[in-house]
Design an enzyme around this catalytic site. Structure first.
Site, PDB file in Angstrom:
ATOM      1  N   LYS A  45      23.074  55.465  67.649  1.00 30.60           N
ATOM      2  CA  LYS A  45      22.983  55.357  66.212  1.00 30.60           C
ATOM      3  C   LYS A  45      21.610  54.882  65.761  1.00 30.60           C
ATOM      4  CE  LYS A  45      27.552  53.226  66.403  1.00 30.60           C
ATOM      5  NZ  LYS A  45      27.649  52.170  67.408  1.00 30.60           N
ATOM      6  N   GLY A  46      20.878  54.239  66.669  1.00 33.66           N
ATOM      7  CA  GLY A  46      19.644  53.550  66.265  1.00 33.66           C
ATOM      8  C   GLY A  46      18.634  54.402  65.524  1.00 33.66           C
ATOM      9  N   GLU A 101      13.814  59.440  68.046  1.00 34.02           N
ATOM     10  CA  GLU A 101      14.378  58.207  68.621  1.00 34.02           C
ATOM     11  C   GLU A 101      13.804  56.980  67.906  1.00 34.02           C
ATOM     12  OE1 GLU A 101      16.639  57.061  70.336  1.00 34.02           O
ATOM     13  OE2 GLU A 101      16.992  58.082  72.233  1.00 34.02           O
ATOM     14  N   ASP A 105      12.587  52.976  75.987  1.00 35.23           N
ATOM     15  CA  ASP A 105      12.457  51.783  76.822  1.00 35.23           C
ATOM     16  C   ASP A 105      12.185  52.256  78.251  1.00 35.23           C
ATOM     17  OD1 ASP A 105      13.251  49.379  78.292  1.00 35.23           O
ATOM     18  OD2 ASP A 105      14.144  48.670  76.454  1.00 35.23           O
ATOM     19  N   LYS A 133       8.217  51.297  74.193  1.00 33.74           N
ATOM     20  CA  LYS A 133       8.059  50.099  75.016  1.00 33.74           C
ATOM     21  C   LYS A 133       7.614  50.558  76.411  1.00 33.74           C
ATOM     22  CE  LYS A 133      11.244  46.867  74.194  1.00 33.74           C
ATOM     23  NZ  LYS A 133      12.537  46.163  74.413  1.00 33.74           N
ATOM     24  N   PHE A 154      12.603  41.899  72.472  1.00 34.35           N
ATOM     25  CA  PHE A 154      13.827  42.514  71.983  1.00 34.35           C
ATOM     26  C   PHE A 154      13.588  42.798  70.498  1.00 34.35           C
ATOM     27  CE2 PHE A 154      18.438  41.888  70.684  1.00 34.35           C
ATOM     28  CZ  PHE A 154      18.853  43.104  71.216  1.00 34.35           C
ATOM     29  N   ASP A 161      19.683  47.397  66.850  1.00 32.54           N
ATOM     30  CA  ASP A 161      20.735  46.392  66.680  1.00 32.54           C
ATOM     31  C   ASP A 161      20.650  45.237  67.678  1.00 32.54           C
ATOM     32  OD1 ASP A 161      21.521  48.095  68.902  1.00 32.54           O
ATOM     33  OD2 ASP A 161      23.434  47.032  68.837  1.00 32.54           O
ATOM     34  N   ARG A 167      21.136  46.207  62.015  1.00 30.81           N
ATOM     35  CA  ARG A 167      20.461  47.501  61.914  1.00 30.81           C
ATOM     36  C   ARG A 167      19.897  47.696  60.508  1.00 30.81           C
ATOM     37  NH1 ARG A 167      21.958  50.772  66.433  1.00 30.81           N
ATOM     38  NH2 ARG A 167      24.050  50.387  67.218  1.00 30.81           N
TER      39      ARG A 167
HETATM   40  C1  PRP Z   1      18.520  52.842  72.504  1.00 34.36           C
HETATM   41  C2  PRP Z   1      17.584  53.907  71.948  1.00 34.36           C
HETATM   42  C3  PRP Z   1      17.531  54.925  73.053  1.00 34.36           C
HETATM   43  C4  PRP Z   1      17.742  54.101  74.301  1.00 34.36           C
HETATM   44  C5  PRP Z   1      16.426  53.901  74.967  1.00 34.36           C
HETATM   45  O1  PRP Z   1      19.831  53.197  72.227  1.00 34.36           O
HETATM   46  O2  PRP Z   1      18.049  54.452  70.748  1.00 34.36           O
HETATM   47  O3  PRP Z   1      18.523  55.912  72.908  1.00 34.36           O
HETATM   48  O4  PRP Z   1      18.272  52.827  73.900  1.00 34.36           O
HETATM   49  O5  PRP Z   1      16.577  53.177  76.167  1.00 34.36           O
HETATM   50  P1  PRP Z   1      16.048  53.743  77.553  1.00 34.36           P
HETATM   51  O6  PRP Z   1      14.691  54.336  77.314  1.00 34.36           O
HETATM   52  O7  PRP Z   1      15.999  52.510  78.418  1.00 34.36           O
HETATM   53  O8  PRP Z   1      17.020  54.747  78.072  1.00 34.36           O
HETATM   54  P2  PRP Z   1      21.084  52.209  72.461  1.00 34.36           P
HETATM   55  O9  PRP Z   1      21.691  52.518  73.785  1.00 34.36           O
HETATM   56  O10 PRP Z   1      20.657  50.808  72.219  1.00 34.36           O
HETATM   57  O11 PRP Z   1      22.141  52.700  71.391  1.00 34.36           O
HETATM   58  P3  PRP Z   1      22.079  52.664  69.780  1.00 34.36           P
HETATM   59  O12 PRP Z   1      21.052  53.698  69.380  1.00 34.36           O
HETATM   60  O13 PRP Z   1      23.442  53.033  69.348  1.00 34.36           O
HETATM   61  O14 PRP Z   1      21.668  51.280  69.348  1.00 34.36           O
END
Ligand code: PRP
Length: 193
Positions: A45-46, A101, A105, A133, A154, A161, A167
């Site tokens: 959802k982010g 996105e 990360d 990141k 963070f 979130d 959010r």
């Molecule tokens: C976050 C972000 C990416 C993912 C990146 O989503 O939106 O999809 O993490 O992390 P990575 O590069 O280590 O794979 P999250 O899983 O927090 O879900 P959300 O969007 O629902 O908050």
């Protein structure tokens, strides 16, 4: 309204900084895709908050579509394989696709997703992320459109979130890694009446 920042937190990006960068990214995409009709794909959802602003900063015919995926297991040997919980509504074969996105990360999620999307035969496939990141990257990724480099903190707000909350902060707050467990409590004053 901007309040005093709780201890252990700081503003990483103000709403003005975000807005200016989003406009610039929108302008870049508009120039690069002139005469075409890109599909912006957001991973729930982010990324939705960023998508909503970015989408309106692109003065072209564009489409949006959404995917929802399960998070991969956080193990060192994780390959980043995710399960698609909600797939795209439309076919992307021969279309110009931009995956939008909020943050990259380790890169595991996106790397897996890009592989899955590439198999569907899009004409082009690019990535636009608000935050990168890079210090945490495990798998290399080509990022065509980047908002900001993100330090190893963070980050919360503007779609990001802390246990599904905050959010809706219109700016992005950095919480030191040591305080991640209590991030929700720390940030509570930012939303209290
Ligand atoms: C976050 C972000 C990416 C993912 C990146 O989503 O939106 O999809 O993490 O992390 P990575 O590069 O280590 O794979 P999250 O899983 O927090 O879900 P959300 O969007 O629902 O908050």
């Amino acid at each position: 309204m901007m309040r005093d920042m709780p201890d252990g937190t700081r503003i990483l990006l103000t709403r003005e900084e975000i807005a200016a960068r989003v406009q610039a990214l929108g302008g870049e995409i508009e120039r690069d895709y002139a005469g075409r009709e890109p599909v912006l794909i957001s991973v729930l959802k982010g990324g939705t908050v960023f998508l909503a602003d970015l989408f309106r900063a692109i003065d072209l015919h564009t489409r949006v579509d959404f995917m929802s995926i399960s998070r991969y297991e956080e193990r060192p040997e994780s390959t980043g394989v995710v399960r698609i919980l909600k797939d795209l509504d439309h076919d992307i074969a021969d279309r110009d696709v931009i995956v939008v996105e909020d943050i990259i990360d380790t890169g595991l999620t996106l790397s897996y997703l890009m592989g899955a999307l590439r198999q569907r035969g899009p004409a082009t496939l690019e990535v636009c992320t608000l935050l990168d990141k890079a210090v945490r990257r495990i798998v290399p990724l080509d990022i065509r459109y980047l908002g900001f480099d993100c330090p190893d903190v963070f980050a919360v707000g503007y779609g990001l979130d802390a246990s599904e909350r905050f959010r809706n902060l219109p700016y992005i707050v950095a919480v030191e890694r040591s305080a991640v467990e209590t991030a929700g409590d720390l940030l509570l004053p930012l939303l209290s009446p």
